[in-house]
Scaffold this active site. Structure first.
Site, PDB file in Angstrom:
ATOM      1  N   GLN A 207       9.565 -15.678  -0.064  1.00  0.00           N
ATOM      2  CA  GLN A 207       8.124 -15.760   0.150  1.00  0.00           C
ATOM      3  C   GLN A 207       7.347 -15.535  -1.136  1.00  0.00           C
ATOM      4  O   GLN A 207       6.126 -15.678  -1.139  1.00  0.00           O
ATOM      5  CB  GLN A 207       7.687 -14.697   1.172  1.00  0.00           C
ATOM      6  CG  GLN A 207       8.234 -14.894   2.563  1.00  0.00           C
ATOM      7  CD  GLN A 207       7.921 -13.732   3.481  1.00  0.00           C
ATOM      8  OE1 GLN A 207       8.823 -13.152   4.070  1.00  0.00           O
ATOM      9  NE2 GLN A 207       6.655 -13.381   3.629  1.00  0.00           N
ATOM     10  N   ARG A 320      -1.797   0.552   4.934  1.00  0.00           N
ATOM     11  CA  ARG A 320      -2.353  -0.355   5.940  1.00  0.00           C
ATOM     12  C   ARG A 320      -2.226   0.237   7.342  1.00  0.00           C
ATOM     13  O   ARG A 320      -3.045  -0.071   8.221  1.00  0.00           O
ATOM     14  CB  ARG A 320      -1.690  -1.731   5.866  1.00  0.00           C
ATOM     15  CG  ARG A 320      -2.413  -2.797   6.668  1.00  0.00           C
ATOM     16  CD  ARG A 320      -1.844  -4.181   6.445  1.00  0.00           C
ATOM     17  NE  ARG A 320      -2.386  -4.852   5.297  1.00  0.00           N
ATOM     18  CZ  ARG A 320      -3.348  -5.779   5.350  1.00  0.00           C
ATOM     19  NH1 ARG A 320      -3.899  -6.100   6.507  1.00  0.00           N
ATOM     20  NH2 ARG A 320      -3.769  -6.372   4.252  1.00  0.00           N
ATOM     21  N   ALA A 520       0.397 -11.199   4.160  1.00  0.00           N
ATOM     22  CA  ALA A 520      -0.917 -10.660   4.516  1.00  0.00           C
ATOM     23  C   ALA A 520      -1.772 -11.679   5.265  1.00  0.00           C
ATOM     24  O   ALA A 520      -3.003 -11.600   5.240  1.00  0.00           O
ATOM     25  CB  ALA A 520      -1.654 -10.147   3.270  1.00  0.00           C
ATOM     26  N   GLU A 722      -0.492 -12.630  11.292  1.00  0.00           N
ATOM     27  CA  GLU A 722      -0.206 -11.253  11.695  1.00  0.00           C
ATOM     28  C   GLU A 722      -1.020 -10.728  12.869  1.00  0.00           C
ATOM     29  O   GLU A 722      -0.487 -10.002  13.719  1.00  0.00           O
ATOM     30  CB  GLU A 722      -0.401 -10.325  10.490  1.00  0.00           C
ATOM     31  CG  GLU A 722       0.628 -10.538   9.399  1.00  0.00           C
ATOM     32  CD  GLU A 722       0.305  -9.721   8.148  1.00  0.00           C
ATOM     33  OE1 GLU A 722       1.175  -8.961   7.704  1.00  0.00           O
ATOM     34  OE2 GLU A 722      -0.817  -9.856   7.627  1.00  0.00           O
TER      35      GLU A 722
END
Length: 769
Positions: A207, A320, A520, A722
């Protein structure tokens, strides 16, 4: 000439994934499918057989003498830096030569004629250890006084201590939330091909090509410009290929440069699961104050995480978790603290949601505590604590400006028939019996942007060839989520040409430098805008050319479907491009985008780390068997906000997939280490991901088609990767309600996640007392 009023594949249209047919026919080419150069060798990693201790003797003579072995690599064979730490903390050696910190930690690698020969040779190593006691979970690490792997974070607003002391109601509790293996269909893999001088090309399932480039260069002791990293597609990633592939890419590159031959490294599934990081599991302690109406007055929370032996991404992951420990709710007084604990396990890493799910489920647990304490419907308590539509401030001091949860939840409550179904569930449970039911409607508010502000940038490269065909390249990677398709739709829309004109090409560090990870949920936001910037540059040149060449005003040059209007003259797109080429117009551009408005000061715990929020809600109904603990999801209704969708069919697939994957995290996927520190759930035979039969019996998923991003994102869309992962928290809370029914809902059942049959059964027995 085309007469259709619309192009095929415009932005905001439903379109199948560009590789969908290749996927289902087996023609999609992954890293392991690339034709191997003549003489390709194969590597395999030899790891430690203990979880904690020192290497006192290492004898690799039999390994080197094994059939087919060309070389064995150890720490002494690394010409550059023996480290693949993504945060630059220098705490993650490629090979250890002394201290072992988790079971399976790489000590050496074998390079042989075949993968099987390399794997068998690894088993011939003779290694002696001075054993140390391992601490493999949060409690053990805490008791042993283990350090944090990285600096913790505190978020605070208001003064929670006096607010808690004076609250009419106060509850303290603890919740444990399990980890999760990525279980990507395509495992970790890398193939390195040596070039001339210091050059090397790496094909990888990653990624983050730019990070691989940096790590390989670092280990080889060469500049980044000597390393090219290519990735056309991955067979799944979910965060597990953001940093974890660094090891495999570096080892293959080291071996390739040493031997002057291509080297491929592909661990088997067992080793892949044993030595790659997972979702962080958490121990969450909360202290909650609230009033008689169920409004939260104060929250004090401590989020301890099993981070593993090195920092990896545990700092931003635990950060987070705190950012999302409010979920959809305003806390007037709040203090949230992280504890990123070191443990003698594999270093945990990014996973879809990146700590956010662990924060959100803590918020929902506190809402459930209030509801049970006051004897109220949890949905009433949720509504009483929502952020306002605009103006309320988060624990990290960002103002919420775009809250649409009120409308979204109201719509789902009606469409799912929540109130009537809840009444039927209560009536069913009142009859007693072995089977009990539960229902829950839970919201999600999820912040979008990298919290490391500098990652919020992207580049793209667009070529228009003189026959009118278009070449598209950008820094995002394709892992099945449809990013390549969406960005191609943006380009097709910009030039008003059919998407078939656009050639989507592999992600490579040769074309777009210094890329951020595709993570993200920011892939479309960043790369779509960068590609649009490149298109706009080319279009501006084309308009200027047409205006001058045909002596018309610039505003009279328009891109129509498949054609270009220049004043009263209309010509095919390809003919127009050919004319521009003959006039020596530059038909290539490098686009760039950086997310505006965001800033974050970790030291003070203040800032605006997120550009916007994505919202969603889900209503789930479940049944449990109180004799076995087995659960079944009878129905799930989802309404999710993706702004103005770039591709509704792909976005629906993302929401559906996230829901099922999240169900697995919360119900069946349990990671288990034995007392020696060895992962025992290291294969599909022992690690249970959801099956097709586990999906909700009735599964209604809709996008909030009335939503449009308030921020000027690409086509006013919102991220989708997400945020929907947290929607199945509704399943978890519904299971809790079913369990609570055996004690007439007198107390919160305080289930830990995952709610496996064992945990459900034990909770039922505990409440029955």
């Amino acid at each position: 000439m085309k007469d259709d009023p619309r192009i095929r594949g415009a932005a905001n249209d439903s379109l199948i994934h560009d590789s969908a047919i290749k996927h289902v026919t087996g023609r999609a080419e992954y890293t392991d499918d690339i034709t191997e150069p003549a003489g390709t060798l194969h590597a395999y990693i030899g790891g430690a057989s203990i979880a904690h201790g020192h290497i006192t003797a290492l004898d690799l003579a039999e390994v080197r003498a094994a059939p087919g072995v060309f070389t064995v690599l150890t720490a002494a064979d690394i010409p550059g830096n023996n480290d693949v730490s993504p945060t630059g903390l220098d705490d993650e050696p490629i090979f250890t030569d002394d201290l072992v910190q988790y079971y399976g930690q790489p000590i050496f690698a074998v390079v042989a004629e075949t993968r099987d020969l390399a794997r068998r040779a690894c088993g011939l190593a003779k290694i002696d250890y001075a054993m140390l006691e391992p601490a493999t979970d949060i409690d053990a690490a805490d008791a042993a006084g283990y350090p944090d792997v990285t600096a913790p974070l505190t978020l605070q607003r208001g003064d929670p201590a006096p607010a808690l002391a004076s609250a009419p109601h106060r509850i303290k509790g603890r919740m444990r939330v399990g980890g999760q293996d990525h279980m990507y269909l395509e495992g970790q893999i890398a193939m390195a091909i040596p070039g001339e001088d210091d050059e090397v090309t790496v094909f990888a399932s990653t990624q983050h090509p730019s990070e691989v480039q940096h790590m390989v260069a670092h280990a080889l002791g060469v500049p980044s410009n000597a390393v090219v990293v290519n990735v056309r597609r991955m067979g799944g990633g979910f965060g597990g290929k953001e940093t974890q592939m660094n090891l495999f890419c570096v080892v293959s590159a080291l071996a390739a440069k040493r031997l002057g031959r291509a080297v491929k490294l592909r661990p088997d599934r067992d080793q892949d699961m044993e030595i790659t990081g997972k979702r962080h599991d958490f121990r969450i302690d909360y202290d909650l104050g609230f009033d008689d109406q169920g409004r939260i007055l104060a929250v004090d929370g401590v989020f301890a995480a099993r981070c593993g032996w090195s920092a990896d991404l545990s700092g931003p992951v635990t950060d987070r978790a705190l950012f999302h420990a409010d979920n959809a709710y305003f806390y007037p007084n709040v203090r949230l603290r992280s504890r990123p604990l070191k443990t003698n396990t594999v270093s945990n890493t990014a996973f879809r949601g990146f700590g956010g799910p662990q924060g959100v489920i803590a918020a929902e647990r506190m809402i459930e505590e209030i509801a049970y304490a006051l004897g109220r419907d949890p949905l009433e308590i949720r509504r009483a604590n929502y952020y306002g539509e605009v103006g309320d401030v988060t624990p990290y001091h960002q103002t919420v400006e775009d809250n649409i949860l009120g409308r979204l939840v109201d719509e789902l409550e009606t469409s799912s028939d929540y109130q009537a179904r809840r009444a039927r569930v209560l009536e069913f449970n009142a009859k007693g019996g072995v089977i009990r039911k539960g229902i829950a409607l839970t919201p999600v508010k999820f912040g979008i942007s990298f919290t490391a502000t500098w990652y919020n940038q992207a580049g793209a490269l667009v070529h228009v060839y003189n026959d009118g065909s278009i070449h598209l390249n950008h820094g995002g990677t394709e892992m099945g989520q449809g990013l390549y398709t969406k960005v191609a739709q943006v380009v097709a829309d910009a030039f008003q040409c059919d998407i078939e004109r656009i050639k989507i090409t592999k992600t490579t560090t040769e074309k777009v430098p210094n890329t951020s990870a595709t993570a993200a949920s920011s892939g479309s936001d960043l790369n779509g805008m960068a590609a649009l910037d490149a298109c706009n540059q080319i279009k501006a040149r084309l308009v200027a050319f047409a205006s001058e060449h045909w002596n018309v005003a610039p505003e009279s040059v328009q891109f129509l479907p498949g054609r270009v209007a220049v004043g009263t003259q209309i010509m095919p797109f390809a003919a127009f491009i050919r004319a521009a080429y003959m006039a020596r117009v530059q038909l290539s551009a490098a686009g760039f985008y950086k997310t505006p408005e965001i800033h974050w000061d970790r030291a003070t715990g203040r800032g605006q780390p997120f550009y916007y929020f994505a919202y969603g809600a889900a209503c789930a109904e479940v049944s449990i068997d109180t004799l076995t603990g087995e659960t079944r999801v009878d129905r799930a209704d989802v309404l999710h906000d993706v702004g103005r969708s770039l591709n509704p069919s792909i976005d629906l697939g993302q929401v559906e997939g996230a829901f099922v994957q999240g169900m697995g995290w919360l119900t069946s996927e349990e990671l288990w280490w034995d007392d020696k520190g060895r992962l025992r759930t290291h294969a599909p035979s022992t690690y249970k991901i959801p099956l097709a039969s586990d999906r909700p019996r009735i599964f209604n998923v809709r996008l909030a088609d009335w939503s449009e991003n308030a921020k000027p994102t690409i086509k006013r869309s919102k991220a989708v990767g997400e945020p929907p992962f947290m929607l199945p928290i509704s399943v978890f809370e519904a299971i809790g309600m079913a369990v609570a029914s055996v004690a007439d809902y007198r107390e919160c059942p305080r289930l830990d996640a995952p709610a496996t049959p064992e945990r459900v059964l034990m909770a039922v027995e505990r409440l029955r007392g």
